[in-house]
Design an enzyme around this catalytic site. Structure first.
Site, PDB file in Angstrom:
ATOM      1  N   TYR A 440       0.789  -1.169   0.180  1.00  0.00           N
ATOM      2  CA  TYR A 440       0.032  -0.107  -0.011  1.00  0.00           C
ATOM      3  C   TYR A 440       0.903   1.252  -0.062  1.00  0.00           C
ATOM      4  O   TYR A 440       2.266   1.173   0.171  1.00  0.00           O
ATOM      5  CB  TYR A 440      -1.044  -0.075   1.055  1.00  0.00           C
ATOM      6  CG  TYR A 440      -0.700  -0.263   2.730  1.00  0.00           C
ATOM      7  CD1 TYR A 440       0.705   0.055   2.986  1.00  0.00           C
ATOM      8  CD2 TYR A 440      -1.583  -0.388   3.705  1.00  0.00           C
ATOM      9  CE1 TYR A 440       1.034  -0.071   4.222  1.00  0.00           C
ATOM     10  CE2 TYR A 440      -1.425  -0.420   4.847  1.00  0.00           C
ATOM     11  CZ  TYR A 440      -0.168  -0.289   5.278  1.00  0.00           C
ATOM     12  OH  TYR A 440       0.084  -0.520   6.629  1.00  0.00           O
ATOM     13  N   GLU A 441       0.229   2.527  -0.246  1.00  0.00           N
ATOM     14  CA  GLU A 441       0.835   3.747  -0.368  1.00  0.00           C
ATOM     15  C   GLU A 441       1.662   3.728  -1.731  1.00  0.00           C
ATOM     16  O   GLU A 441       2.652   4.233  -1.506  1.00  0.00           O
ATOM     17  CB  GLU A 441       1.574   4.197   0.739  1.00  0.00           C
ATOM     18  CG  GLU A 441       0.594   4.406   2.176  1.00  0.00           C
ATOM     19  CD  GLU A 441      -0.798   4.976   1.837  1.00  0.00           C
ATOM     20  OE1 GLU A 441      -0.787   5.773   0.856  1.00  0.00           O
ATOM     21  OE2 GLU A 441      -1.620   4.596   2.665  1.00  0.00           O
ATOM     22  N   GLY A 442       1.377   2.895  -2.655  1.00  0.00           N
ATOM     23  CA  GLY A 442       2.248   2.738  -3.799  1.00  0.00           C
ATOM     24  C   GLY A 442       3.173   1.463  -3.624  1.00  0.00           C
ATOM     25  O   GLY A 442       4.171   1.683  -3.020  1.00  0.00           O
TER      26      GLY A 442
END
Length: 596
Positions: A440-442
């Site tokens: 997550y978050e890229g």
């Protein structure tokens, strides 16, 4: 049962000795963070993490969150009471501006506390972490009324916050989002759409949840240029600040996840929900990037935190587990076998994890101090240099620290043998919880592409050149010091590999972009290793100076041995990364898609 002890001594060494935080007393908030105050904060943060949050970690994993027929969500047993302690203790507002009820202390201290809480209970810590990220976005891009309405109660923990980006058809490519916003005569907007993977999207920890939502205003340009950011409270707020009617936002379901079960990861449905524009129309990514950058650094800390708690438990087990005899003869002849920590391969694993943890923690403190400079300094040059550092290091830290942090939890689990596969020992939870940080978050491949494609060439490569110069300057300054050669010599070699890789990308990526894509992950890992090597060299120099002045201590002696292990056994991997980068993209891209 798993154990956890906050690494207060290591943090104190970094703050006081390596980075000399008192030198930043010219910045707002730093004079309030005196040595005595720091000691008290670290002590209380450790106590909260060890005694309140850590015992709830397995509880949260086993119970998870429950969605009810009215779309409400309850968190695991003990979470609500623990969150109340966190809120009442002022931990959510540690570095928030005093004018909004925060303590205005350095972000550096908040990042340290984040490590403690995330190591003790990663799923729980996300509720507060997301709230602080949403608060940061509102402080930067919200108007005066929005700040007044939402920020104080988010800082106090009465309300929490989220970020709503992802939709079923779009993750990284947010230009594909479909959530729409219809402008109303009173200036508000009606938000309609579905968001997925929304951490802390619905829960029972606070009386209101402030959602920051990306949506497309009707008639806006296609793609990312037509995305706007809105504040959409779960419960509408009356003019006097009291809570009013329930807004048109609800939890459709809770995602069934591999780990972090104690955090409510929700599908959020927006049905003509009332929201208000943050910043300008079609400029939503500016506000969301504030949250995303905060979140990416927070996720990097999660990688470190899970590695640290897994390491502590692996060491504890290795000291107690009796299996076989040392290769050089029995070490504890009065026992039926020696503890497995006598074996070289066990020590190799433990030192590998420890060397990462201590370098990663130094990176966190170093970068957090840069964040404080970027946001608090009155000197434009200092702010620009600190901002350069933040931009460059954010993808490196998020990508490398979560990749290796997860790998380290697996290594720590391996120390238990078959017992590591049994849930009651807690090791498999660390593995499962750590895995999400790579996603997550890229996802980390995106972090690598961001580094190579955006951050590296930004401002003509100014940030990277400044980093190269700083590391080279340190090596030159201490190269003649015989005691520092075990650190400076390998650091200089590794820096050379990074500079060669950078030069290769400059020569080969523009004409053939796939060369950059094929090299990106290796370049990110190579960059991270050099940065870690620099951290170790700096820590070694300080440790040697302290030993020369006051004599050796077990802590300082251990620090130097661990640092030498990193230089001898881990930093040489830069050569492998360079070799891979220089092969280019030919074999990577040669096969047709159907050949896979």
């Amino acid at each position: 049962m798993p154990i956890y002890k906050a690494p207060v001594e290591d943090v104190t060494f970094l703050l006081n000795d390596v980075f000399q935080i008192d030198r930043y007393d010219n910045l707002p908030g730093f004079t309030d963070a005196s040595a005595d105050v720091r000691e008290a904060i670290l002590g209380e943060a450790a106590k909260l993490s060890e005694e309140v949050l850590q015992p709830l970690n397995r509880v949260g994993d086993l119970e998870g969150c429950k969605r009810h027929d009215d779309s409400s969500v309850t968190t695991p047993k003990g979470f609500k009471e623990a969150f109340k302690q966190v809120a009442e203790g002022g931990w959510l507002g540690l570095s928030a501006p005093a004018e909004y009820g925060g303590q205005g202390l350095p972000v550096t201290l908040s990042q340290v506390v984040t490590e403690f809480q995330s190591a003790a209970n990663m799923a729980f810590s996300m509720y507060g972490g997301l709230t602080m990220g949403a608060t940061a976005a509102l402080l930067v891009h919200g108007d005066a009324e929005q700040k007044k309405t939402y920020v104080p109660k988010m800082v106090s923990g009465q309300w929490t916050g989220t970020m709503n980006l992802t939709e079923p058809q779009c993750g990284t490519d947010l230009g594909l989002l479909r959530t729409r916003a219809a402008k109303q005569p009173d200036g508000s907007y009606k938000i309609t759409g579905t968001k997925i993977f929304i951490s802390a999207g619905e829960h029972d920890l606070a009386e209101n949840i402030i959602h920051l939502v990306l949506a497309r205003i009707e008639g806006a340009p296609a793609g990312i240029k037509g995305v706007s950011l809105f504040v959409v409270p779960k419960v509408l707020v009356n003019a006097d600040g009291s809570l009013g009617a329930r807004n048109g936002v609800s939890c459709g379901s809770i995602e069934h996840k591999m780990g972090i079960h104690g955090n409510s990861t929700c599908v959020m449905n927006y049905d003509n929900a009332t929201g208000w524009l943050i910043g300008e129309e079609n400029k939503g990514m500016q506000g969301m990037f504030v949250m995303m950058n905060e979140a990416r650094l927070g996720v990097a800390v999660q990688g470190l935190a899970q590695s640290e708690v897994a390491y502590q438990n692996a060491v504890n087990y290795a000291r107690e587990r009796l299996q076989g005899r040392a290769l050089t003869g029995a070490k504890e002849a009065d026992k039926p076998a020696d503890p497995i920590i006598v074996h070289p391969d066990v020590r190799r694993v433990l030192l590998t994890i420890r060397a990462f943890n201590e370098a990663a923690r130094a990176m966190v403190v170093w970068t957090a101090l840069k964040s404080d400079v970027a946001h608090r300094s009155s000197d434009p040059k200092d702010r620009d240099a600190a901002d350069d550092h933040m931009g460059l290091m954010t993808p490196v830290m998020k990508g490398m620290m979560t990749d290796i942090g997860f790998s380290n939890t697996v290594l720590a689990q391996q120390m238990y043998g078959g017992h590591g596969y049994i849930a009651e020992h807690g090791m498999e939870q660390f593995v499962r919880d750590a895995r999400i940080a790579m996603l997550y978050e890229g996802a980390n491949g995106i972090q690598a592409l961001d580094l190579v494609g955006r951050k590296l060439p930004r401002n003509g490569g100014r940030a990277a050149m400044a980093f190269f110069a700083e590391v080279a300057g340190f090596a030159k300054e201490h190269g003649a010091d015989e005691a520092m050669k075990p650190f400076v010599t390998p650091l200089s070699t590794a820096l050379g590999h990074l500079q060669q890789a950078t030069g290769w990308l400059m020569q080969n990526a523009m004409a053939k972009p796939d060369n950059a894509g094929a090299a990106a992950t290796d370049y990110m890992q190579l960059f991270g290793l050099v940065a870690f090597g620099y951290m170790w060299a700096r820590m070694a120099k300080v440790a040697q100076d302290k030993i020369a002045a006051d004599g050796a201590t077990p802590y300082l002696s251990t620090k130097l041995v661990t640092g030498r292990f990193f230089m001898e056994r881990m930093l040489p991997e830069t050569h492998v990364h360079l070799a891979r980068i220089q092969t280019g993209c030919a074999t990577t891209m040669e096969l047709a898609a159907e050949a896979f």
